[in-house]
Motif scaffolding. Sequence first.
Motif, PDB file in Angstrom:
ATOM      1  N   UNK A  35       8.803  44.522  -8.365  1.00 50.90           N
ATOM      2  CA  UNK A  35       8.669  45.576  -7.477  1.00 50.90           C
ATOM      3  C   UNK A  35       9.749  46.441  -8.443  1.00 50.90           C
ATOM      4  N   UNK A  36       9.530  47.951  -8.252  1.00 54.07           N
ATOM      5  CA  UNK A  36      10.042  48.924  -8.838  1.00 54.07           C
ATOM      6  C   UNK A  36      10.077  50.263  -8.045  1.00 54.07           C
ATOM      7  N   UNK A  37      11.119  50.944  -8.236  1.00 52.21           N
ATOM      8  CA  UNK A  37      10.817  52.387  -7.885  1.00 52.21           C
ATOM      9  C   UNK A  37      11.170  53.287  -9.264  1.00 52.21           C
ATOM     10  N   UNK A  38      10.450  54.540  -9.131  1.00 53.86           N
ATOM     11  CA  UNK A  38      10.516  55.224 -10.298  1.00 53.86           C
ATOM     12  C   UNK A  38      10.066  56.836  -9.751  1.00 53.86           C
ATOM     13  N   UNK A  39      10.222  57.842 -10.846  1.00 53.15           N
ATOM     14  CA  UNK A  39       9.754  59.095 -10.364  1.00 53.15           C
ATOM     15  C   UNK A  39       8.192  59.364 -10.209  1.00 53.15           C
ATOM     16  N   UNK A  40       7.461  58.242 -10.885  1.00 53.83           N
ATOM     17  CA  UNK A  40       6.049  58.596 -11.032  1.00 53.83           C
ATOM     18  C   UNK A  40       5.482  57.267 -10.714  1.00 53.83           C
ATOM     19  N   UNK A  41       4.490  57.074 -10.722  1.00 56.16           N
ATOM     20  CA  UNK A  41       3.372  55.819 -10.420  1.00 56.16           C
ATOM     21  C   UNK A  41       3.578  55.130 -11.682  1.00 56.16           C
ATOM     22  N   UNK A  42       3.526  55.608 -12.916  1.00 51.51           N
ATOM     23  CA  UNK A  42       3.456  55.109 -14.176  1.00 51.51           C
ATOM     24  C   UNK A  42       4.888  54.532 -14.445  1.00 51.51           C
ATOM     25  N   UNK A  43       6.081  55.140 -14.289  1.00 54.60           N
ATOM     26  CA  UNK A  43       7.225  54.653 -14.442  1.00 54.60           C
ATOM     27  C   UNK A  43       7.309  53.298 -13.402  1.00 54.60           C
ATOM     28  N   UNK A  44       7.245  53.609 -12.043  1.00 53.12           N
ATOM     29  CA  UNK A  44       7.153  52.317 -11.013  1.00 53.12           C
ATOM     30  C   UNK A  44       6.305  51.376 -11.725  1.00 53.12           C
ATOM     31  N   UNK A  45       5.117  51.583 -12.042  1.00 51.49           N
ATOM     32  CA  UNK A  45       4.461  50.260 -12.340  1.00 51.49           C
ATOM     33  C   UNK A  45       4.836  49.683 -13.560  1.00 51.49           C
ATOM     34  N   UNK A  46       5.193  50.453 -14.706  1.00 53.07           N
ATOM     35  CA  UNK A  46       5.928  49.915 -15.961  1.00 53.07           C
ATOM     36  C   UNK A  46       7.057  49.032 -15.747  1.00 53.07           C
ATOM     37  N   UNK A  47       7.931  49.414 -14.774  1.00 48.80           N
ATOM     38  CA  UNK A  47       9.249  48.630 -14.636  1.00 48.80           C
ATOM     39  C   UNK A  47       8.768  47.380 -13.631  1.00 48.80           C
ATOM     40  N   UNK A  48       7.876  47.492 -12.899  1.00 46.54           N
ATOM     41  CA  UNK A  48       7.663  46.199 -11.924  1.00 46.54           C
ATOM     42  C   UNK A  48       6.847  45.399 -12.936  1.00 46.54           C
ATOM     43  N   UNK A  49       6.017  45.758 -13.628  1.00 47.05           N
ATOM     44  CA  UNK A  49       5.235  44.833 -14.663  1.00 47.05           C
ATOM     45  C   UNK A  49       6.249  44.244 -15.577  1.00 47.05           C
ATOM     46  N   UNK A  50       7.387  44.712 -15.883  1.00 50.20           N
ATOM     47  CA  UNK A  50       8.077  44.208 -16.966  1.00 50.20           C
ATOM     48  C   UNK A  50       8.766  42.856 -16.271  1.00 50.20           C
ATOM     49  N   UNK A  51       8.985  42.824 -15.039  1.00 53.79           N
ATOM     50  CA  UNK A  51       9.661  41.610 -14.538  1.00 53.79           C
ATOM     51  C   UNK A  51       9.069  40.361 -14.535  1.00 53.79           C
ATOM     52  N   UNK A  52       7.630  40.420 -14.645  1.00 52.24           N
ATOM     53  CA  UNK A  52       6.921  39.131 -14.919  1.00 52.24           C
ATOM     54  C   UNK A  52       5.656  39.469 -15.393  1.00 52.24           C
ATOM     55  N   UNK A  53       5.094  39.644 -16.508  1.00 53.40           N
ATOM     56  CA  UNK A  53       3.935  40.397 -16.863  1.00 53.40           C
ATOM     57  C   UNK A  53       2.875  39.037 -16.968  1.00 53.40           C
ATOM     58  N   UNK A  54       3.257  37.848 -17.203  1.00 53.09           N
ATOM     59  CA  UNK A  54       2.610  36.762 -17.133  1.00 53.09           C
ATOM     60  C   UNK A  54       1.951  36.347 -15.490  1.00 53.09           C
ATOM     61  N   UNK A  55       2.766  36.291 -14.687  1.00 52.94           N
ATOM     62  CA  UNK A  55       2.570  36.300 -13.301  1.00 52.94           C
ATOM     63  C   UNK A  55       1.595  37.671 -12.750  1.00 52.94           C
ATOM     64  N   UNK A  56       1.925  38.745 -13.242  1.00 50.07           N
ATOM     65  CA  UNK A  56       1.251  39.937 -12.802  1.00 50.07           C
ATOM     66  C   UNK A  56      -0.447  39.717 -13.309  1.00 50.07           C
ATOM     67  N   UNK A  57      -0.843  38.847 -14.449  1.00 46.41           N
ATOM     68  CA  UNK A  57      -2.071  38.691 -14.625  1.00 46.41           C
ATOM     69  C   UNK A  57      -2.903  38.314 -13.359  1.00 46.41           C
ATOM     70  N   UNK A  58      -4.030  39.123 -13.011  1.00 44.70           N
ATOM     71  CA  UNK A  58      -4.938  38.690 -11.846  1.00 44.70           C
ATOM     72  C   UNK A  58      -4.046  38.771 -10.400  1.00 44.70           C
ATOM     73  N   UNK A  59      -3.295  39.800 -10.426  1.00 37.60           N
ATOM     74  CA  UNK A  59      -2.507  40.087  -9.074  1.00 37.60           C
ATOM     75  C   UNK A  59      -2.867  41.215  -8.354  1.00 37.60           C
ATOM     76  N   UNK A  60      -2.192  41.440  -7.405  1.00 35.57           N
ATOM     77  CA  UNK A  60      -2.563  42.672  -6.493  1.00 35.57           C
ATOM     78  C   UNK A  60      -1.290  43.607  -6.744  1.00 35.57           C
TER      79      UNK A  60
END
Length: 265
Positions: A24-49
Amino acid sequence: MKSFDAAPNAVACVIVKHANPCGVALGATALEAYSKAFQTDPSSAFGGIIAFNTIVDKTAAEAISKQFVEVLIAPDYTAEALAIFTAKANVRVLKIALPTGGSTPWEQGRNAQDIKRVGSGILIQTADNHEISSTDLKVVSKKQPTAQQMADLLFAWRVAKYVKSNAIVFCGNGMTLGVGAGQMSRVDSTRIAAIKAQNAGLSLKDSVVASDAFFPFRDGIDVLANAGASCVIHPGGSMRDEEVIAAADEHGLVMVLTGIRHFRH
């Protein structure tokens, strides 16, 4: 996702896997928020929502398309973003309106009641829609939080609400760093959250931690302090609160109490 306001520099991205937020992350843009959220747990994000509280544009869609995603949720998408997702197989793209900001749970995008199915029928309880602010918190440690730490503590507390108990969430700079969920022991959830942050290459130095319920013993405080945390937020109310607070002071931590806990039934 609906619990975050779509204000400037507060675009939210939530990645969910097996009913737990794994980023979960906050950012100035959708890309920034997604990039930060993805960093937390890239392996678990695989196949996620993946959910957003803002329009998904081409740059965010290009980044998301590099991973395997099951479901995308957002209030809207640009034509370029939809073209990118159309080319991917088996992706469910959902368009869901943001809350209107009214006073009722429905207007806030939430349910008024939670319903659980059981063998002999159903259980109904009032939904956990209570929100807290910095004025609701009680600082019990000798050390006082900074404005940034308070903001991160409130962010971590909000995320912990949606993590299966026992829940421990490390956060910093408007993003999750490590999430420990669903363990029978709170100290094990703390250890797991720290291990997951380490595996993702994220530093926990000066991070904040949210626990969905009180710490029954000081061992959880010792683990999060040794991992690098500087602040912790939890409901309090344990018979050993004094021991836990003393442990926070011993480690030089900021500790704040909410006085309430998230519903876990």
